[in-house]
Write a protein that holds these residues in place. Sequence first.
Motif, mmCIF file in Angstrom:
data_model
loop_
_atom_site.group_PDB
_atom_site.id
_atom_site.type_symbol
_atom_site.label_atom_id
_atom_site.label_comp_id
_atom_site.label_asym_id
_atom_site.label_seq_id
_atom_site.Cartn_x
_atom_site.Cartn_y
_atom_site.Cartn_z
ATOM 1 N N ARG A 1 0.831 -1.208 0.000
ATOM 2 C CA ARG A 1 0.000 0.000 0.000
ATOM 3 C C ARG A 1 0.866 1.258 0.000
ATOM 4 N NH1 ARG A 1 -2.737 -3.613 3.332
ATOM 5 N NH2 ARG A 1 -1.928 -2.724 5.267
ATOM 6 N N ARG A 2 2.021 1.190 0.654
ATOM 7 C CA ARG A 2 2.943 2.334 0.646
ATOM 8 C C ARG A 2 3.421 2.615 -0.778
ATOM 9 N NH1 ARG A 2 7.623 2.372 5.146
ATOM 10 N NH2 ARG A 2 5.735 2.538 6.435
ATOM 11 N N PHE A 3 3.722 1.578 -1.518
ATOM 12 C CA PHE A 3 4.156 1.720 -2.909
ATOM 13 C C PHE A 3 3.031 2.282 -3.768
ATOM 14 C CE2 PHE A 3 4.707 -0.753 -7.060
ATOM 15 C CZ PHE A 3 5.540 0.195 -7.631
ATOM 16 N N VAL A 4 1.843 1.693 -3.630
ATOM 17 C CA VAL A 4 0.701 2.143 -4.415
ATOM 18 C C VAL A 4 0.334 3.592 -4.068
ATOM 19 C CG1 VAL A 4 -1.795 1.810 -4.690
ATOM 20 C CG2 VAL A 4 -0.249 -0.131 -4.912
ATOM 21 N N ASN A 5 0.508 3.973 -2.818
ATOM 22 C CA ASN A 5 0.199 5.352 -2.426
ATOM 23 C C ASN A 5 1.137 6.369 -3.068
ATOM 24 O OD1 ASN A 5 -2.088 4.867 -0.918
ATOM 25 N ND2 ASN A 5 -0.980 4.680 1.023
ATOM 26 N N LEU A 6 2.368 5.966 -3.314
ATOM 27 C CA LEU A 6 3.290 6.855 -4.035
ATOM 28 C C LEU A 6 2.777 7.103 -5.456
ATOM 29 C CD1 LEU A 6 6.726 5.389 -2.876
ATOM 30 C CD2 LEU A 6 5.720 7.576 -2.184
ATOM 31 N N ILE A 7 2.216 6.051 -6.049
ATOM 32 C CA ILE A 7 1.628 6.188 -7.389
ATOM 33 C C ILE A 7 0.371 7.042 -7.330
ATOM 34 C CG2 ILE A 7 0.539 4.928 -9.284
ATOM 35 C CD1 ILE A 7 2.405 2.568 -8.630
ATOM 36 N N ARG A 8 -0.490 6.757 -6.354
ATOM 37 C CA ARG A 8 -1.735 7.505 -6.222
ATOM 38 C C ARG A 8 -1.476 8.988 -5.957
ATOM 39 N NH1 ARG A 8 -6.423 4.398 -5.334
ATOM 40 N NH2 ARG A 8 -7.338 6.071 -4.088
ATOM 41 N N GLU A 9 -0.424 9.284 -5.228
ATOM 42 C CA GLU A 9 -0.071 10.688 -4.972
ATOM 43 C C GLU A 9 0.264 11.407 -6.271
ATOM 44 O OE1 GLU A 9 3.248 13.285 -2.440
ATOM 45 O OE2 GLU A 9 3.132 11.117 -2.225
ATOM 46 N N ARG A 10 1.010 10.735 -7.146
ATOM 47 C CA ARG A 10 1.350 11.324 -8.451
ATOM 48 C C ARG A 10 0.100 11.483 -9.341
ATOM 49 N NH1 ARG A 10 6.540 11.074 -10.652
ATOM 50 N NH2 ARG A 10 5.697 10.290 -12.617
ATOM 51 N N GLN A 11 -0.877 10.615 -9.107
ATOM 52 C CA GLN A 11 -2.124 10.676 -9.879
ATOM 53 C C GLN A 11 -3.118 11.675 -9.295
ATOM 54 O OE1 GLN A 11 -3.303 6.536 -9.630
ATOM 55 N NE2 GLN A 11 -2.489 6.082 -11.678
ATOM 56 N N GLY A 12 -2.781 12.226 -8.115
ATOM 57 C CA GLY A 12 -3.715 13.138 -7.458
ATOM 58 C C GLY A 12 -4.855 12.428 -6.753
ATOM 59 N N GLU A 13 -4.664 11.139 -6.441
ATOM 60 C CA GLU A 13 -5.702 10.350 -5.768
ATOM 61 C C GLU A 13 -5.408 10.265 -4.276
ATOM 62 O OE1 GLU A 13 -8.401 9.099 -7.134
ATOM 63 O OE2 GLU A 13 -7.874 9.818 -9.146
ATOM 64 N N PRO A 14 -6.437 10.091 -3.455
ATOM 65 C CA PRO A 14 -6.213 9.965 -2.004
ATOM 66 C C PRO A 14 -5.480 8.680 -1.667
ATOM 67 C CG PRO A 14 -8.512 9.517 -2.561
ATOM 68 C CD PRO A 14 -7.872 10.061 -3.802
ATOM 69 N N ALA A 15 -4.731 8.715 -0.583
ATOM 70 C CA ALA A 15 -3.929 7.563 -0.181
ATOM 71 C C ALA A 15 -4.795 6.479 0.438
ATOM 72 C CB ALA A 15 -2.857 7.986 0.816
ATOM 73 N N LEU A 16 -4.376 5.218 0.248
ATOM 74 C CA LEU A 16 -5.008 4.106 0.934
ATOM 75 C C LEU A 16 -4.459 4.044 2.349
ATOM 76 C CD1 LEU A 16 -4.551 1.383 -1.847
ATOM 77 C CD2 LEU A 16 -6.573 2.821 -1.460
ATOM 78 N N ALA A 17 -5.236 3.596 3.290
ATOM 79 C CA ALA A 17 -4.770 3.456 4.664
ATOM 80 C C ALA A 17 -3.732 2.329 4.731
ATOM 81 C CB ALA A 17 -5.937 3.152 5.588
ATOM 82 N N GLU A 18 -2.585 2.634 5.339
ATOM 83 C CA GLU A 18 -1.549 1.596 5.499
ATOM 84 C C GLU A 18 -1.877 0.677 6.669
ATOM 85 O OE1 GLU A 18 2.457 2.936 5.609
ATOM 86 O OE2 GLU A 18 2.372 3.914 3.661
#
Length: 399
Positions: A382-399
């Motif tokens: 989820r930490r990895f995916v959140n780095l991607i989501r941040e670049r996409q402007g999407e909210p982070a998933l809860a770790e």
Amino acid sequence: MAAGTAPWSIEKPTALLVLADGTIIEGKGAGATGERVAEVVFNTALTGYQEILTDPSYLGQIVTFTFPHIGNVGANDEDIEDLTPAARHGAVGAIFKADITTPSNYRSGGDLDAWLAARGIVAISKLDTRALTALIRERGAQHAVIAHDPSGNFDIDSLKAKAAAWSGLVGLDLAKEATSGQSSVWTETPWVWDEGTGEQAKPTMHVVAIDYGVKRNILRLIAGLGAKVTIVPATTDAATILAMQPDGVFLSNGPGDPAATGEYAVPVINELVASGLPVFGICLGHQMLALALGAKTVKMHQGHHGANHPVKDHTTGKVEIVSMNHGFAVDSKSLPQGVEETHVSLFDGSNCGIALAGKPVFSVQHHPEASPGPQDSHYLFRRFVNLIRERQGEPALAE
């Protein structure tokens, strides 16, 4: 440990483990016949023997199971971890204390002995695995030959010579052997009890996974968080990967010496890091990312192999119990300025994770996919995916 020290009386041994120093350990053969030259290590996991034996990171190794009863859940196709089972990317030998247990599980598709034989894994039972584990702890991972002949006829001198002549894993690039032969797309999501695996039909991101010997459950967990995963061979160049327009890049686990594989992988990793894309590495991928960032790797005395290793995440202060399988490690003293040590083993203080300051780049030494093992480290995906989501402007998933 000399010949004849097995805990049971064996009228005529049908399997031998011959160490490089000439030690001969007798036992009962199982699985495939023939002989394999490899490094002997021990694994302390209580479950998941099939996942362990099919982990490509074990290529070139013989696994001693410290848990005495192996085989009780049989064997099935769902618990295989390498991408191409026909290629047999995984352990070449197995060592058990007791005879293989009769299957007693609703998921069993057959007995372990037949599965080992079909996969080409030479096995030996009826020997003192506690004594062998103590020997490895004292002297380090052992070079050896494991041999199985149902008739019990062995050329002892030849086996001793082969064990003594084997050069070991240092300097060996085994990723080229373990990797996929061509690019492919992965959409399978994690296994759910009583349902099996699922399918990622509506991905929201694209991750390219460089396959140095990747495990299936790693890919499932990435896909399960919303990614289309494109798997590429270990030797794929950076330009080809970037042309695929990924949202992130994953550096997989794998076998062999990271310095040897790094000769062609490190320049690629450097380009990927420079691109600004999120990059996440596990095990061999972690070690080679460290090399790319200017650190060094070392061969460990006995390695870490098991599903009960305590690791501290300095970024959260939490301690997690993790699955490990590695014989090389990043030298934490060699980490350059700007590379932070994020995780550390509480067994021996060895490095278990790094992050690059100011970049969406990190990696861990342990196996957060938990196949087998506890799921304490699933948050890393989820930490990895959140780095991607941040670049996409999407909210982070809860770790």
